[in-house]
Scaffold this motif. Structure first.
Motif, PDB file in Angstrom:
ATOM      1  N   TYR A 124      27.573 -56.683  34.886  1.00 35.10           N
ATOM      2  CA  TYR A 124      28.332 -55.642  35.596  1.00 35.10           C
ATOM      3  C   TYR A 124      29.826 -55.938  35.482  1.00 35.10           C
ATOM      4  O   TYR A 124      30.306 -56.975  35.947  1.00 35.10           O
ATOM      5  N   ASN A 159      34.782 -51.865  38.264  1.00 30.69           N
ATOM      6  CA  ASN A 159      35.707 -52.279  39.318  1.00 30.69           C
ATOM      7  C   ASN A 159      35.475 -51.609  40.666  1.00 30.69           C
ATOM      8  O   ASN A 159      35.854 -52.156  41.697  1.00 30.69           O
ATOM      9  N   TYR A 160      34.881 -50.414  40.659  1.00 26.41           N
ATOM     10  CA  TYR A 160      34.652 -49.721  41.932  1.00 26.41           C
ATOM     11  C   TYR A 160      33.432 -48.806  41.805  1.00 26.41           C
ATOM     12  O   TYR A 160      32.942 -48.544  40.697  1.00 26.41           O
ATOM     13  N   SER A 161      32.938 -48.350  42.939  1.00 21.21           N
ATOM     14  CA  SER A 161      31.638 -47.686  42.995  1.00 21.21           C
ATOM     15  C   SER A 161      31.579 -46.389  42.195  1.00 21.21           C
ATOM     16  O   SER A 161      30.529 -46.074  41.607  1.00 21.21           O
ATOM     17  N   TYR A 162      32.691 -45.625  42.148  1.00 19.65           N
ATOM     18  CA  TYR A 162      32.614 -44.365  41.414  1.00 19.65           C
ATOM     19  C   TYR A 162      32.435 -44.600  39.921  1.00 19.65           C
ATOM     20  O   TYR A 162      31.779 -43.814  39.234  1.00 19.65           O
ATOM     21  N   GLN A 163      32.998 -45.687  39.406  1.00 23.49           N
ATOM     22  CA  GLN A 163      32.769 -46.028  38.000  1.00 23.49           C
ATOM     23  C   GLN A 163      31.270 -46.230  37.760  1.00 23.49           C
ATOM     24  O   GLN A 163      30.725 -45.770  36.756  1.00 23.49           O
ATOM     25  N   SER A 164      30.623 -46.901  38.691  1.00 27.25           N
ATOM     26  CA  SER A 164      29.190 -47.144  38.577  1.00 27.25           C
ATOM     27  C   SER A 164      28.407 -45.832  38.591  1.00 27.25           C
ATOM     28  O   SER A 164      27.433 -45.663  37.842  1.00 27.25           O
ATOM     29  N   SER A 165      28.846 -44.906  39.429  1.00 25.31           N
ATOM     30  CA  SER A 165      28.193 -43.607  39.514  1.00 25.31           C
ATOM     31  C   SER A 165      28.333 -42.831  38.205  1.00 25.31           C
ATOM     32  O   SER A 165      27.379 -42.209  37.724  1.00 25.31           O
ATOM     33  N   HIS A 167      28.694 -34.449  38.777  1.00 24.51           N
ATOM     34  CA  HIS A 167      29.028 -34.887  40.136  1.00 24.51           C
ATOM     35  C   HIS A 167      29.744 -33.772  40.905  1.00 24.51           C
ATOM     36  O   HIS A 167      29.549 -33.612  42.103  1.00 24.51           O
ATOM     37  N   LYS A 224      17.356 -46.637  35.781  1.00 32.56           N
ATOM     38  CA  LYS A 224      18.186 -47.309  36.774  1.00 32.56           C
ATOM     39  C   LYS A 224      19.230 -48.173  36.065  1.00 32.56           C
ATOM     40  O   LYS A 224      18.881 -48.995  35.223  1.00 32.56           O
ATOM     41  N   SER A 231      21.538 -49.936  37.957  1.00 28.35           N
ATOM     42  CA  SER A 231      22.021 -50.879  38.972  1.00 28.35           C
ATOM     43  C   SER A 231      21.854 -52.323  38.503  1.00 28.35           C
ATOM     44  O   SER A 231      20.955 -52.646  37.721  1.00 28.35           O
ATOM     45  N   LYS A 232      22.707 -53.187  39.013  1.00 29.89           N
ATOM     46  CA  LYS A 232      22.568 -54.624  38.727  1.00 29.89           C
ATOM     47  C   LYS A 232      21.532 -55.262  39.645  1.00 29.89           C
ATOM     48  O   LYS A 232      21.126 -56.399  39.425  1.00 29.89           O
TER      49      LYS A 232
END
Length: 349
Positions: free
Chosen positions: A50, A53-59, A146, A226, A228-229
């Motif tokens: 992973y 840097n922040y959650s929206y990047q992950s989204s 989104h 998925k 997610s890490k």
């Protein structure tokens, strides 16, 4: 409201649905993996660390990966190549966005979207074409999706959607795709002749819970991707994919031909953990049939899913109503004529 939100909700109907699913879903020990490792284990090493840097990047990466997986599968499969760019949720996001921006910006957004579609269609028709050019367009579509799901545009439309994509997102997405090709695009999972359905929804049953569609169906297996890490067992994630299976069973019972899996059978439910290149699955045949049937029936009754009448059925009912109205009018007229005739017989002139 959607199935995902219902599994997190606190209303009476949401809690009841959660209870139904939690009582039927298997334990983590009942799941198997393609690698032979323990399912939902934290011991397996991560293949795509992973770096975001922040959650929206992950989204963005999560949704973009769904798009990229769709394109890569289509490239290596002989069926549904035309469907790969049809019904993209991103298109609805673009339509919403165009209501909020100037004409010039709207045209630029449309042009970028259309250029992406051209590249996608070229990619899926060339078996050896590189996927890298698609990455910024997949993230663009993810951002548009989104917007559709939230109903709100970003504050800086041009900065968010027309500027160059963030490097961390592109690098992360590229590596996820490389592992996907290596671990998922193998003959044991998919072949050029495989039956593939992209983003299958379940017709009326999906509508009953405000929307529900899985990631992909391949040769009897319904997959949920998925990125997610995290690797652990989460009852909400298991309940979600079993919820999809329940909705598909209900659609089949209703003979709902609008459901995308009409005519297909789900034999296995699976998660593809993109950062680990791992598939965790359970065969439906391993579940207790009567208990499953009871849970599906309870779900149907809770959501009150009923088949909408077909066009022919609606036309029949409408015609019957017209005939009945005409019959009633003739009956009234006949009674009136009888009364008039009786009057003349009783009081002759």
């Amino acid at each position: 409201m959607s199935l995902t939100k219902m599994l997190k909700g606190k209303s009476e109907i949401e809690i009841e649905l959660q209870t139904i699913l939690r009582n039927i879903i298997p334990t983590k020990k009942e799941f198997s993996t393609f690698s032979g490792n323990e399912a939902f284990s934290s011991k397996k090493g991560i293949d795509v660390p992973y770096i975001l840097n922040y959650s929206y990047q992950s989204s963005v990466v999560g949704t973009a990966f769904d798009y990229m997986a769709r394109f890569i599968v289509s490239q290596n499969n002989d069926s549904n190549k035309e469907d790969v760019s049809v019904g993209l949720t991103a298109r609805h996001g673009l339509e919403i966005l165009q209501r909020y921006c100037a004409t010039k910006t709207s045209k630029s957004l449309e042009a970028k979207f259309n250029k992406g579609l051209v590249l996608i269609n070229k990619f899926v028709k060339r078996r050896k074409a590189s996927f890298e050019k698609l990455l910024p367009y997949a993230t663009y579509m993810a951002r548009l999706e989104h917007i559709f799901r939230s109903g709100m545009p970003p504050k800086d439309i041009e900065g968010s959607l027309l500027s160059e994509e963030e490097n961390e997102i592109i690098v992360d997405l590229k590596r996820l795709c490389e592992v996907f090709i290596e671990r998922f695009m193998i003959p044991q999972i998919i072949t050029p002749e495989s039956s593939v359905v992209f983003n299958p929804h379940f017709g009326i049953a999906s509508q009953s819970c405000g929307g529900a569609d899985a990631d992909i169906y391949i040769d009897g297996t319904l997959y949920d991707f998925k990125t997610s890490k995290l690797t652990g067992y989460k009852w909400q994630e298991i309940s979600q994919i079993f919820g999809y299976y329940f909705l598909n069973c209900i659609a089949a019972d209703l003979k709902d031909t609008s459901a995308k899996l009409d005519g297909y059978e789900i034999k296995r439910l699976a998660f593809y953990k993109a950062r680990y290149g791992e598939i965790e699955y359970i065969d439906i045949s391993s579940m207790q049939t009567k208990k499953m049937e009871s849970a599906i029936k309870e779900t149907n009754e809770l959501l009150n899913i009923r088949k909408l009448p077909s066009r022919s059925e609606r036309n029949y009912k409408m015609n019957r109503k017209v005939v009945n109205n005409i019959s009633m009018r003739f009956a009234y007229l006949f009674v009136l004529l009888l009364l008039i005739f009786s009057f003349f017989l009783t009081y002759p002139f």
